[in-house]
Structure formats: C-alpha cells, structure tokens
Design a protein around this motif. Structure first.
Motif, PDB file in Angstrom:
ATOM      1  N   ARG A 164       0.832  -1.200   0.000  1.00 10.03           N
ATOM      2  CA  ARG A 164       0.000   0.000   0.000  1.00 10.03           C
ATOM      3  C   ARG A 164       0.873   1.261   0.000  1.00 10.03           C
ATOM      4  O   ARG A 164       0.645   2.209  -0.754  1.00 10.03           O
ATOM      5  CB  ARG A 164      -0.893  -0.049   1.236  1.00 10.03           C
ATOM      6  CG  ARG A 164      -1.988   0.962   1.298  1.00 10.03           C
ATOM      7  CD  ARG A 164      -2.854   0.668   2.511  1.00 10.03           C
ATOM      8  NE  ARG A 164      -4.041   1.484   2.478  1.00 10.03           N
ATOM      9  CZ  ARG A 164      -4.061   2.742   2.906  1.00 10.03           C
ATOM     10  NH1 ARG A 164      -2.999   3.303   3.409  1.00 10.03           N
ATOM     11  NH2 ARG A 164      -5.191   3.439   2.815  1.00 10.03           N
ATOM     12  N   ASN A 165       1.899   1.249   0.847  1.00 10.93           N
ATOM     13  CA  ASN A 165       2.795   2.400   0.924  1.00 10.93           C
ATOM     14  C   ASN A 165       3.576   2.596  -0.373  1.00 10.93           C
ATOM     15  O   ASN A 165       3.875   3.723  -0.760  1.00 10.93           O
ATOM     16  CB  ASN A 165       3.763   2.254   2.107  1.00 10.93           C
ATOM     17  CG  ASN A 165       3.057   2.489   3.426  1.00 10.93           C
ATOM     18  OD1 ASN A 165       2.034   3.168   3.470  1.00 10.93           O
ATOM     19  ND2 ASN A 165       3.559   1.911   4.495  1.00 10.93           N
ATOM     20  N   ILE A 168       1.370   4.455  -2.639  1.00  8.24           N
ATOM     21  CA  ILE A 168       1.301   5.858  -2.224  1.00  8.24           C
ATOM     22  C   ILE A 168       2.553   6.600  -2.694  1.00  8.24           C
ATOM     23  O   ILE A 168       2.480   7.690  -3.254  1.00  8.24           O
ATOM     24  CB  ILE A 168       1.126   5.959  -0.684  1.00  8.24           C
ATOM     25  CG1 ILE A 168      -0.247   5.434  -0.269  1.00  8.24           C
ATOM     26  CG2 ILE A 168       1.318   7.395  -0.208  1.00  8.24           C
ATOM     27  CD1 ILE A 168      -0.452   5.294   1.226  1.00  8.24           C
ATOM     28  N   PHE A 176      -0.689  13.087  -6.241  1.00  7.95           N
ATOM     29  CA  PHE A 176      -1.841  12.274  -5.844  1.00  7.95           C
ATOM     30  C   PHE A 176      -1.899  12.217  -4.323  1.00  7.95           C
ATOM     31  O   PHE A 176      -0.873  12.129  -3.657  1.00  7.95           O
ATOM     32  CB  PHE A 176      -1.718  10.846  -6.387  1.00  7.95           C
ATOM     33  CG  PHE A 176      -2.063  10.703  -7.832  1.00  7.95           C
ATOM     34  CD1 PHE A 176      -3.300  10.206  -8.222  1.00  7.95           C
ATOM     35  CD2 PHE A 176      -1.161  11.063  -8.819  1.00  7.95           C
ATOM     36  CE1 PHE A 176      -3.615  10.083  -9.570  1.00  7.95           C
ATOM     37  CE2 PHE A 176      -1.468  10.944 -10.164  1.00  7.95           C
ATOM     38  CZ  PHE A 176      -2.700  10.442 -10.544  1.00  7.95           C
ATOM     39  N   LYS A 177      -3.136  12.263  -3.811  1.00 12.02           N
ATOM     40  CA  LYS A 177      -3.363  12.173  -2.367  1.00 12.02           C
ATOM     41  C   LYS A 177      -4.376  11.078  -2.092  1.00 12.02           C
ATOM     42  O   LYS A 177      -5.225  10.806  -2.938  1.00 12.02           O
ATOM     43  CB  LYS A 177      -3.974  13.476  -1.844  1.00 12.02           C
ATOM     44  CG  LYS A 177      -2.996  14.562  -1.497  1.00 12.02           C
ATOM     45  CD  LYS A 177      -3.754  15.794  -1.026  1.00 12.02           C
ATOM     46  CE  LYS A 177      -4.624  15.500   0.204  1.00 12.02           C
ATOM     47  NZ  LYS A 177      -5.377  16.673   0.669  1.00 12.02           N
ATOM     48  N   GLU A 178      -4.297  10.517  -0.919  1.00 12.95           N
ATOM     49  CA  GLU A 178      -5.335   9.573  -0.537  1.00 12.95           C
ATOM     50  C   GLU A 178      -6.589  10.350  -0.153  1.00 12.95           C
ATOM     51  O   GLU A 178      -6.510  11.334   0.574  1.00 12.95           O
ATOM     52  CB  GLU A 178      -4.899   8.720   0.656  1.00 12.95           C
ATOM     53  CG  GLU A 178      -5.980   7.733   1.061  1.00 12.95           C
ATOM     54  CD  GLU A 178      -5.634   6.894   2.274  1.00 12.95           C
ATOM     55  OE1 GLU A 178      -4.550   7.072   2.848  1.00 12.95           O
ATOM     56  OE2 GLU A 178      -6.476   6.056   2.644  1.00 12.95           O
ATOM     57  N   TYR A 180     -10.690   9.817   1.214  1.00 12.39           N
ATOM     58  CA  TYR A 180     -11.681   8.871   1.719  1.00 12.39           C
ATOM     59  C   TYR A 180     -12.929   8.911   0.842  1.00 12.39           C
ATOM     60  O   TYR A 180     -13.318   9.963   0.336  1.00 12.39           O
ATOM     61  CB  TYR A 180     -12.047   9.193   3.167  1.00 12.39           C
ATOM     62  CG  TYR A 180     -11.018   8.690   4.146  1.00 12.39           C
ATOM     63  CD1 TYR A 180     -10.174   7.635   3.813  1.00 12.39           C
ATOM     64  CD2 TYR A 180     -10.892   9.252   5.410  1.00 12.39           C
ATOM     65  CE1 TYR A 180      -9.235   7.160   4.699  1.00 12.39           C
ATOM     66  CE2 TYR A 180      -9.951   8.785   6.307  1.00 12.39           C
ATOM     67  CZ  TYR A 180      -9.126   7.740   5.949  1.00 12.39           C
ATOM     68  OH  TYR A 180      -8.194   7.269   6.836  1.00 12.39           O
ATOM     69  N   THR A 181     -13.520   7.768   0.694  1.00  8.18           N
ATOM     70  CA  THR A 181     -14.752   7.652  -0.080  1.00  8.18           C
ATOM     71  C   THR A 181     -15.554   6.474   0.454  1.00  8.18           C
ATOM     72  O   THR A 181     -14.970   5.520   0.973  1.00  8.18           O
ATOM     73  CB  THR A 181     -14.462   7.434  -1.579  1.00  8.18           C
ATOM     74  OG1 THR A 181     -15.688   7.150  -2.257  1.00  8.18           O
ATOM     75  CG2 THR A 181     -13.509   6.271  -1.833  1.00  8.18           C
ATOM     76  N   ILE A 193      -7.275   1.519  -1.234  1.00 10.67           N
ATOM     77  CA  ILE A 193      -6.945   2.945  -1.201  1.00 10.67           C
ATOM     78  C   ILE A 193      -7.449   3.623  -2.466  1.00 10.67           C
ATOM     79  O   ILE A 193      -7.370   3.056  -3.560  1.00 10.67           O
ATOM     80  CB  ILE A 193      -5.410   3.142  -1.027  1.00 10.67           C
ATOM     81  CG1 ILE A 193      -5.063   4.618  -0.916  1.00 10.67           C
ATOM     82  CG2 ILE A 193      -4.616   2.476  -2.140  1.00 10.67           C
ATOM     83  CD1 ILE A 193      -3.637   4.870  -0.471  1.00 10.67           C
TER      84      ILE A 193
ATOM     85  N   GLU B   4      -0.531  13.231   5.095  1.00 14.97           N
ATOM     86  CA  GLU B   4      -1.787  13.108   4.346  1.00 14.97           C
ATOM     87  C   GLU B   4      -2.934  13.887   4.995  1.00 14.97           C
ATOM     88  O   GLU B   4      -4.036  13.922   4.458  1.00 14.97           O
ATOM     89  CB  GLU B   4      -2.187  11.637   4.240  1.00 14.97           C
ATOM     90  CG  GLU B   4      -1.263  10.820   3.341  1.00 14.97           C
ATOM     91  CD  GLU B   4      -1.519  11.060   1.860  1.00 14.97           C
ATOM     92  OE1 GLU B   4      -2.668  11.295   1.487  1.00 14.97           O
ATOM     93  OE2 GLU B   4      -0.540  11.016   1.086  1.00 14.97           O
ATOM     94  N   TRP B 116     -15.650   6.653  10.344  1.00 12.85           N
ATOM     95  CA  TRP B 116     -14.519   7.191   9.578  1.00 12.85           C
ATOM     96  C   TRP B 116     -13.293   7.351  10.466  1.00 12.85           C
ATOM     97  O   TRP B 116     -12.162   7.098  10.046  1.00 12.85           O
ATOM     98  CB  TRP B 116     -14.882   8.547   8.942  1.00 12.85           C
ATOM     99  CG  TRP B 116     -15.763   8.442   7.742  1.00 12.85           C
ATOM    100  CD1 TRP B 116     -17.044   8.899   7.615  1.00 12.85           C
ATOM    101  CD2 TRP B 116     -15.447   7.840   6.477  1.00 12.85           C
ATOM    102  NE1 TRP B 116     -17.534   8.623   6.363  1.00 12.85           N
ATOM    103  CE2 TRP B 116     -16.580   7.971   5.644  1.00 12.85           C
ATOM    104  CE3 TRP B 116     -14.314   7.203   5.980  1.00 12.85           C
ATOM    105  CZ2 TRP B 116     -16.617   7.494   4.336  1.00 12.85           C
ATOM    106  CZ3 TRP B 116     -14.348   6.722   4.674  1.00 12.85           C
ATOM    107  CH2 TRP B 116     -15.494   6.871   3.872  1.00 12.85           C
TER     108      TRP B 116
END
Lengths: 221, 188
Positions: A164-165, A168, A176-178, A180-181, A193, B4, B116
């Motif tokens: 995962r890292n 990233i 690019f940024k992470e 949330y969705t 991710i 982040e 969350w």
C-alpha cells in the motif's frame, strides 16, 4: 538496478519512445501507443496467472480497446524486440462506475503492472513520470483505485501495508493524495486505497462536486 | 506520518468534516467538546478532561510517541466533534499493540463520523507497523462504537463482567475488542 533515461524519440508508429539505460537489457518505454500497435507483441512470462495473483490485463485486445477509446492511454515497457515487460493504461470511467457521474472530469489510472522478472528497476515510476508530464492532467481529476485483491504480495515479497505504501509513494510524487470515499468497492477492505490528483485547472465548483461524489452525493452541474 | 492530513470526510447529512491531528491550539475547543459529552459518559473516561486544568496539562505534555490524538472538526467553523486517541506503551514487548479510545459529540452520532475515525485510526496503525488494536467499551453505554468497531473486524476478545461502576454505583461489563492488522494474506 534502476532505470536511467536516454533522449526520447517519436517512433514511426506514433508512440513516444523513451529508451531506458539498463545494463545488459534493451528496454524502452512506449507512450501513447496507438490502436494497431499491439499486433505482434508478446507478454513476458512474469505477466500472467499465478497462484495468488493474476495480471490485470492479459490479452492485447484489451490494450487495443483502451487505445481506441476517447483519450485512452496505453504505455508499454518493451524488451527488444517486442516483449512487453510492463504497462500502464488509463481511461475514462465506465458509465457503471460512480466516478462517471462527473463526466470527463474524472480520469482513471486504471492499471499499472510490472512483470515479476523486471521489478525493482524503477520501471513503474518511470512510466508514471512520463504519463503525468502531459498538460491533459491539469484539467482532470486523475484517480487510482487500489484494490488489495490485485496486489502481488507473493511476487513482491511485501506485506499488505508495505505494498500500500509503495503505491502511495509511486503516485504521491505527482500530487496524488489519498481521499476517503464510501465507494463500495474501496470500502470493502480497509487496506484498499483511493488516490486522486486534482489538476490545477479544475474549478472550485468541480472540486466540490468531486468531494460530494466521494460520499455518494451527485451534484448537477 | 501526518503528511496526508487533513483528510476530508462527510457526515451522513452532508456536513463537510476534516480529520486531522490534535494541536496545542485546540485546547479550548477540546475542552468545549468534552463538556458536551453527557456526564453519564464522561464518568467512564480515564481522565476528567472536561476540566480545563487537567486538559491544559494533558495537551501541554502531549507526546506523540505515546499518544496519537486525532480530531474530527467541522470544516466551516473548526468545532471539534470527535476525538480518537491511539495509546502506545514504551516497552518493546508491547510496541506492536495500540489501544484506542474514541468519543463522538452526541449531536453528531449516527452520522458515520465515528466509523470514519475508526477507519482512519486503523490505517494510521497500519502505517505505524501496529499489529493489534485494542479498544475497551462499556456495555450499554458505547453500543454504537461497538457496532462500528465490529464492522471494521474488531472482535470481542474478552468481557470483564461487572468490571466498571456507573455513577449510580451499578456495575457494568467492560468489553475488550481486538483487531488484528493483517500483514499478509491468509492461505485459506
């Protein structure tokens, strides 16, 4: 062994070709491969089906279809003479996907993969670096779905969080940024991710629509 | 670790929220947040951090190697509406474990804020190399948190019967929930 780049050229096929300096290996990156380019290529043995992992794309007709689609992009790392050892493919989301609700604002970095036999050479990063040079992306929200069920943990000898890292690191170099969705596929597993890059030319209204869409709210333009 | 942040989320009713690390400047806002937590629930907190003096000392001595505090704030006015803390022990033998504590403003419950925050804490734990997350919940008081934790694959490791006392002197169970942070695939 890490790839160094020589001067790039445009090939007869219309691809932009970037030779890579690797000891004992004749390798080059072919960017924006046009339809018809894929006919006599072969896939390296490190791309395919394995015990816990299968390549995302295993047939060249998929590349053909992507390259034929509007703004579809296929980039290949080719070992001389015609063996594909890595690829990246990008496209607009299909109408069945949530992200298509914003039309052509959203653009998916759909697949990037390096053959098991050619990893740790910086090939993926080199491909991404070249793809992201295009002005095109400044008017798009480019995004990447990182689904852990696609990750080659056996072949990479990485743990889930390390893999995962790695993703990233690969994309964050290009802004690019992470995000949330609650998109159901991303939400299926906590290690999944969703990363996105909002182009400088994207309006504040569209940024707001993107934020709302991440949580399932569709704004009319 | 915090590159982040802030991270954007949204409540069920569409309120834009940010998750970010706590900073010293949050002292008053955090005191105000805890003062909005009902007395019956504050009773079960380890420290009375609704007390401004205790809060000042706690926030003034924050050591992120021991405690990682995150807050959820309303984007429009920076009001703190949830707090989660990840506690780590300094000893080597427990360095793979973190304990989490979470509190959500009553006005923002059932809005997925806690879910969350829990998800964010799990992801933070992954990046820190934590292997096991432990959370303690008081039975009959923190049912919503228990429910959210179960959805993220926390499981009940133990129930300490009649372990804590409520304000009226009644006994309540303490539920200890654990989540293993998987580093590799199962061979199943």
């Amino acid at each position: 062994m890490t790839a160094r780049i020589e001067t790039d050229v445009t090939s007869q096929s219309g691809c932009r070709v970037v030779p890579l300096m690797l000891p004992h290996v004749g390798l080059s990156i072919h960017l924006n491969c046009p339809p018809g380019f894929f006919a006599d290529l072969s896939l390296d043995s490190g791309l395919g089906r394995f015990a816990h992992y299968s390549s995302i794309i295993q047939k060249f007709d998929v590349f053909e279809k992507i390259a034929s689609g509007k703004d579809g992009k296929v980039a290949l790392a080719i070992l001389e003479p015609r063996t594909v050892v890595a690829y990246a493919a990008c496209w607009y989301p299909s109408t069945s996907e949530r992200w298509s609700k914003l039309g052509e604002l959203m653009y998916e970095m759909g697949a990037i993969e390096v053959s098991r036999n050619f990893r740790h050479m910086g090939i993926a990063q080199t491909i991404i670096n070249h793809i992201m040079e295009e002005e095109f992306f400044e008017h798009k929200i480019a995004y990447m779905n990182g689904f852990s069920w696609h990750w080659d943990l056996d072949g990479s000898h990485l743990t889930i969080d390390q893999y995962r890292n790695l993703m990233i690191q690969l994309l964050s170099k290009h802004g690019f940024k992470e995000y949330y969705t609650n998109e159901p596929n991303i939400a299926l597993r906590e290690e999944n991710i969703f990363m996105a890059r909002v182009g400088e030319g994207v309006s504040s209204d569209d940024r707001k629509r993107f934020r709302n869409l991440r949580f399932g709210i569709v704004d009319k333009k | 670790m915090f590159e982040e942040y802030p991270k954007e989320i949204m409540s069920k009713d569409g309120t834009p929220i940010l998750i970010r690390p706590l900073v010293k400047e949050d002292e008053q806002a955090l005191t105000a947040f805890f003062s909005r937590i009902p007395e019956e629930e504050r009773w079960f907190l380890r420290d009375n951090i609704a007390d401004p003096d205790i809060m000042r000392e706690w926030i003034g001595n924050l050591d992120f190697t021991r405690v990682l505090p995150l807050v959820a704030v309303k984007e429009d006015d920076n009001t703190i509406i949830a707090n989660v803390r990840l506690h780590r022990r300094p000893s080597e033998c427990l360095s793979h474990i973190a304990h989490l504590r979470i509190v959500v403003d009553p006005a923002f419950r059932n809005q997925r804020i806690g879910s969350w925050m829990l998800l964010d804490t799990v992801r933070l734990a992954m990046t820190m190399g934590i292997e096991k997350l432990v959370a303690e919940f008081v039975a009959g008081v923190e049912e919503a948190a228990v429910h959210a934790a179960r959805k993220l694959d926390f499981y009940e490791e133990a129930v300490l019967k009649d372990y804590v006392k409520d304000r009226r002197g009644g006994y309540r169970d303490l539920i200890i929930m654990v989540k293993n942070i998987h580093r590799e695939w199962s061979d199943f």
